[in-house]
Design a protein around this motif. Structure first.
Motif, PDB file in Angstrom:
ATOM      1  N   MET A  36       9.298  -4.065  -8.408  1.00  0.00           N
ATOM      2  CA  MET A  36       8.148  -3.311  -7.255  1.00  0.00           C
ATOM      3  C   MET A  36       6.986  -3.125  -7.924  1.00  0.00           C
ATOM      4  SD  MET A  36       8.884   0.109  -5.096  1.00  0.00           S
ATOM      5  CE  MET A  36       9.274   1.065  -6.560  1.00  0.00           C
ATOM      6  N   ASN A  37       6.043  -3.369  -7.232  1.00  0.00           N
ATOM      7  CA  ASN A  37       4.399  -3.414  -7.696  1.00  0.00           C
ATOM      8  C   ASN A  37       3.717  -2.360  -6.513  1.00  0.00           C
ATOM      9  OD1 ASN A  37       2.076  -4.195  -9.280  1.00  0.00           O
ATOM     10  ND2 ASN A  37       1.546  -5.044  -7.358  1.00  0.00           N
ATOM     11  N   ILE A  38       3.083  -1.440  -7.096  1.00  0.00           N
ATOM     12  CA  ILE A  38       2.433  -0.596  -6.138  1.00  0.00           C
ATOM     13  C   ILE A  38       0.856  -0.503  -6.706  1.00  0.00           C
ATOM     14  CG2 ILE A  38       2.027   1.556  -5.561  1.00  0.00           C
ATOM     15  CD1 ILE A  38       4.898   2.495  -6.362  1.00  0.00           C
ATOM     16  N   THR A  39      -0.228  -0.713  -5.747  1.00  0.00           N
ATOM     17  CA  THR A  39      -1.498  -0.974  -6.186  1.00  0.00           C
ATOM     18  C   THR A  39      -2.231  -0.004  -5.234  1.00  0.00           C
ATOM     19  OG1 THR A  39      -1.924  -2.710  -4.590  1.00  0.00           O
ATOM     20  CG2 THR A  39      -1.500  -3.217  -6.872  1.00  0.00           C
ATOM     21  N   LYS A  40      -3.446   0.644  -5.588  1.00  0.00           N
ATOM     22  CA  LYS A  40      -4.176   1.342  -4.716  1.00  0.00           C
ATOM     23  C   LYS A  40      -5.618   0.942  -4.641  1.00  0.00           C
ATOM     24  CE  LYS A  40      -5.504   4.337  -8.573  1.00  0.00           C
ATOM     25  NZ  LYS A  40      -5.497   5.864  -8.923  1.00  0.00           N
ATOM     26  N   GLN A  41      -6.106   0.921  -3.570  1.00  0.00           N
ATOM     27  CA  GLN A  41      -7.693   0.487  -3.313  1.00  0.00           C
ATOM     28  C   GLN A  41      -8.617   1.693  -3.202  1.00  0.00           C
ATOM     29  OE1 GLN A  41      -9.183  -1.757   0.256  1.00  0.00           O
ATOM     30  NE2 GLN A  41      -9.445  -3.413  -1.204  1.00  0.00           N
ATOM     31  N   THR A  42      -9.706   1.758  -3.676  1.00  0.00           N
ATOM     32  CA  THR A  42     -10.601   2.891  -3.643  1.00  0.00           C
ATOM     33  C   THR A  42     -11.772   2.323  -2.692  1.00  0.00           C
ATOM     34  OG1 THR A  42     -11.620   2.204  -5.650  1.00  0.00           O
ATOM     35  CG2 THR A  42      -9.948   3.860  -5.750  1.00  0.00           C
ATOM     36  N   ARG A  43     -12.588   3.395  -2.121  1.00  0.00           N
ATOM     37  CA  ARG A  43     -13.825   3.210  -1.448  1.00  0.00           C
ATOM     38  C   ARG A  43     -14.790   1.997  -1.871  1.00  0.00           C
ATOM     39  NH1 ARG A  43     -13.329   8.719   0.087  1.00  0.00           N
ATOM     40  NH2 ARG A  43     -14.766   9.349  -1.516  1.00  0.00           N
ATOM     41  N   ASP A  44     -14.881   1.913  -3.132  1.00  0.00           N
ATOM     42  CA  ASP A  44     -15.933   0.768  -3.843  1.00  0.00           C
ATOM     43  C   ASP A  44     -14.873  -0.701  -3.704  1.00  0.00           C
ATOM     44  OD1 ASP A  44     -13.866   1.284  -5.930  1.00  0.00           O
ATOM     45  OD2 ASP A  44     -15.298   1.614  -7.339  1.00  0.00           O
ATOM     46  N   LYS A  45     -13.685  -0.789  -2.981  1.00  0.00           N
ATOM     47  CA  LYS A  45     -13.184  -1.956  -2.885  1.00  0.00           C
ATOM     48  C   LYS A  45     -12.385  -2.353  -4.407  1.00  0.00           C
ATOM     49  CE  LYS A  45     -14.412  -2.152   1.458  1.00  0.00           C
ATOM     50  NZ  LYS A  45     -13.460  -1.780   2.558  1.00  0.00           N
ATOM     51  N   GLN A  46     -12.202  -1.420  -5.216  1.00  0.00           N
ATOM     52  CA  GLN A  46     -11.459  -1.956  -6.183  1.00  0.00           C
ATOM     53  C   GLN A  46     -10.084  -1.776  -6.205  1.00  0.00           C
ATOM     54  OE1 GLN A  46     -13.015  -2.954  -9.275  1.00  0.00           O
ATOM     55  NE2 GLN A  46     -15.042  -3.342  -7.772  1.00  0.00           N
ATOM     56  N   CYS A  47      -9.272  -2.182  -6.733  1.00  0.00           N
ATOM     57  CA  CYS A  47      -7.809  -2.307  -6.637  1.00  0.00           C
ATOM     58  C   CYS A  47      -7.191  -2.032  -8.107  1.00  0.00           C
ATOM     59  CB  CYS A  47      -7.156  -3.556  -6.209  1.00  0.00           C
ATOM     60  SG  CYS A  47      -7.378  -4.021  -4.330  1.00  0.00           S
ATOM     61  N   HIS A  48      -6.302  -1.097  -7.946  1.00  0.00           N
ATOM     62  CA  HIS A  48      -5.989  -0.436  -9.450  1.00  0.00           C
ATOM     63  C   HIS A  48      -4.445  -0.612  -9.193  1.00  0.00           C
ATOM     64  CE1 HIS A  48      -9.943   0.671 -10.356  1.00  0.00           C
ATOM     65  NE2 HIS A  48     -10.062   1.161  -9.364  1.00  0.00           N
ATOM     66  N   THR A  49      -3.644  -0.837 -10.379  1.00  0.00           N
ATOM     67  CA  THR A  49      -2.218  -0.796 -10.502  1.00  0.00           C
ATOM     68  C   THR A  49      -1.589   0.895 -10.698  1.00  0.00           C
ATOM     69  OG1 THR A  49      -1.956  -2.826 -11.427  1.00  0.00           O
ATOM     70  CG2 THR A  49      -0.039  -1.358 -11.753  1.00  0.00           C
ATOM     71  N   SER A 106      -6.157   3.102   0.475  1.00  0.00           N
ATOM     72  CA  SER A 106      -5.013   2.316   0.621  1.00  0.00           C
ATOM     73  C   SER A 106      -4.143   1.987  -0.413  1.00  0.00           C
ATOM     74  CB  SER A 106      -5.211   0.804   1.460  1.00  0.00           C
ATOM     75  OG  SER A 106      -5.803   0.062   0.545  1.00  0.00           O
ATOM     76  N   ILE A 107      -2.731   1.993   0.002  1.00  0.00           N
ATOM     77  CA  ILE A 107      -1.693   1.990  -0.775  1.00  0.00           C
ATOM     78  C   ILE A 107      -1.114   0.696  -0.490  1.00  0.00           C
ATOM     79  CG2 ILE A 107       0.147   2.959  -2.134  1.00  0.00           C
ATOM     80  CD1 ILE A 107      -2.034   4.313  -2.801  1.00  0.00           C
ATOM     81  N   GLY A 166      -1.053  11.958   0.044  1.00  0.00           N
ATOM     82  CA  GLY A 166      -1.139  12.497   1.265  1.00  0.00           C
ATOM     83  C   GLY A 166      -0.918  11.478   2.324  1.00  0.00           C
ATOM     84  N   ASP A 167      -1.409  11.726   3.523  1.00  0.00           N
ATOM     85  CA  ASP A 167      -1.166  10.904   4.619  1.00  0.00           C
ATOM     86  C   ASP A 167      -2.520   9.908   4.870  1.00  0.00           C
ATOM     87  OD1 ASP A 167       1.464  11.153   5.168  1.00  0.00           O
ATOM     88  OD2 ASP A 167       1.038  13.171   6.455  1.00  0.00           O
ATOM     89  N   LYS A 168      -3.647  10.398   4.242  1.00  0.00           N
ATOM     90  CA  LYS A 168      -5.029   9.721   4.551  1.00  0.00           C
ATOM     91  C   LYS A 168      -5.023   8.337   4.370  1.00  0.00           C
ATOM     92  CE  LYS A 168      -9.994  10.608   4.043  1.00  0.00           C
ATOM     93  NZ  LYS A 168     -10.894  11.402   3.452  1.00  0.00           N
ATOM     94  N   PRO A 169      -4.587   7.848   3.109  1.00  0.00           N
ATOM     95  CA  PRO A 169      -4.697   6.477   2.913  1.00  0.00           C
ATOM     96  C   PRO A 169      -3.893   5.565   3.759  1.00  0.00           C
ATOM     97  CG  PRO A 169      -4.194   7.557   0.848  1.00  0.00           C
ATOM     98  CD  PRO A 169      -4.085   8.358   2.114  1.00  0.00           C
ATOM     99  N   ASP A 170      -4.165   4.268   4.009  1.00  0.00           N
ATOM    100  CA  ASP A 170      -3.420   3.267   5.070  1.00  0.00           C
ATOM    101  C   ASP A 170      -2.357   2.851   3.956  1.00  0.00           C
ATOM    102  OD1 ASP A 170      -4.948   3.377   7.062  1.00  0.00           O
ATOM    103  OD2 ASP A 170      -6.191   1.514   6.473  1.00  0.00           O
ATOM    104  N   TYR A 171      -1.057   2.791   4.461  1.00  0.00           N
ATOM    105  CA  TYR A 171      -0.094   2.469   3.495  1.00  0.00           C
ATOM    106  C   TYR A 171       0.591   0.842   3.924  1.00  0.00           C
ATOM    107  CZ  TYR A 171       0.302   6.920   1.362  1.00  0.00           C
ATOM    108  OH  TYR A 171       0.207   8.017   0.701  1.00  0.00           O
ATOM    109  N   HIS A 172       0.629  -0.159   3.352  1.00  0.00           N
ATOM    110  CA  HIS A 172       0.964  -1.303   3.514  1.00  0.00           C
ATOM    111  C   HIS A 172       2.226  -1.773   2.617  1.00  0.00           C
ATOM    112  CE1 HIS A 172      -3.002  -1.735   5.254  1.00  0.00           C
ATOM    113  NE2 HIS A 172      -3.369  -1.325   4.504  1.00  0.00           N
TER     114      HIS A 172
END
Length: 285
Positions: free
Chosen positions: A1-14, A41-42, A69-75
């Motif tokens: 399983m791989n989980i990443t998050k994206q921040t408002r500056d469009k940066q992706c982080h593991t 997003s997650i 929380g529920d605010k980010p989009d979850y993909h």
């Protein structure tokens, strides 16, 4: 399983996490991340090839929503959709397993769910906000294979009536120089044994590529390869999006030279030490 998050500056982080299984069989997941208010997003990508992996996914989603929380989009990206082959009730008293799995996924409330090459049209119809990547999209990530189809260096073979539509779509998408050939098989409905296989076309002296979505034990392709060899095929290759290969690769010895597949069933890890002469090519999507 791989989980990443994206921040408002469009940066992706593991997103780092740890898992373990309790002695009673229960799965545990803990995200070791710090929640911030700039996460948009997650994305979770995982191969759901076991019941443990399915439960780990559900635990990870719950843990993520409690943390972020529920605010980010979850993909969700699940290359192989579990229970996809159980997409109809064949005998009274059976479960419609594909719907059971789809309902569980839908209850997670994902913004999007991406699957690869669904076994039939039933699965995408059951999943909310689904994106189904077709075979053609995956094969595009294998340039040499794509070129061989386009130029007619290989002749596509549909192994049975169920694979005909997919094979024709591949031929059309890549403007195949050679039309595909249709094969047929007859099964014993009581035992599942293949009684006969026939090929409706001339493949003598040709390099052929069998196209399908799933290979489990491989009996369909083994019996077909025997007929193709008997009818004079020069070389035989196989493309399957999802390579379960429950009988290993040795069963294809002296019949199928190359198998193209994805890593949806962790083939890279499982067959790294394989001594089979059949070459396994894993397409990175």
């Amino acid at each position: 399983m791989n989980i990443t998050k994206q921040t408002r500056d469009k940066q992706c982080h593991t997103v780092e996490f740890n898992t373990f299984t309790f002695s009673g069989g229960e799965e545990h997941v803990r995200l070791t991340d710090i929640a911030t208010d700039d996460i948009t997003s997650i994305t979770i990508q995982t191969n759901l090839t076991s019941s443990a992996a399915i439960m780990q996914l559900f635990m990870a989603v719950d843990a993520a929503k409690r943390l972020y929380g529920d605010k980010p989009d979850y993909h969700l990206v699940i290359p192989y959709f579990p229970y996809a082959r159980q997409d109809r009730v064949c005998v009274e008293g059976e479960a419609l397993a594909a719907k059971v799995m789809a309902d569980l996924i839908n209850n997670m409330g994902f913004t999007t769910v991406t699957i690869w090459d669904a076994h039939s049209d039933v699965t995408p119809a059951l999943i909310d906000r689904v994106r189904n990547l077709p075979q053609t999209h995956i094969i595009e990530h294998a340039p040499k294979l794509s070129e061989a189809i386009t130029t007619g260096a290989v002749t596509l073979v549909a192994p049975d009536a169920g694979a005909a539509k997919k094979t024709i779509n591949v031929a059309k998408h890549f403007n195949a120089a050679v039309p595909p050939v249709q094969a047929e098989k007859v099964r014993d409905v009581a035992t599942g044994a293949i009684l006969s296989t026939s090929v409706n076309g001339d493949i003598s002296g040709k390099d052929v590529l069998i196209v399908d979505d799933i290979c489990d034990g491989g009996r369909t392709f083994i019996e077909l390869a025997k007929v193709l060899k008997h009818q004079g095929a020069s070389t035989i290759s196989l493309y399957v999006t999802h390579g379960i290969f429950s009988k290993g690769l040795d069963v294809f010895e002296d019949l199928i030279e190359t198998i193209y597949t994805t890593d949806s069933f962790n083939c890279t890890e499982r067959f790294t030490q394989s001594t089979a002469t059949t070459k396994l090519v894993v397409i990175n999507v």
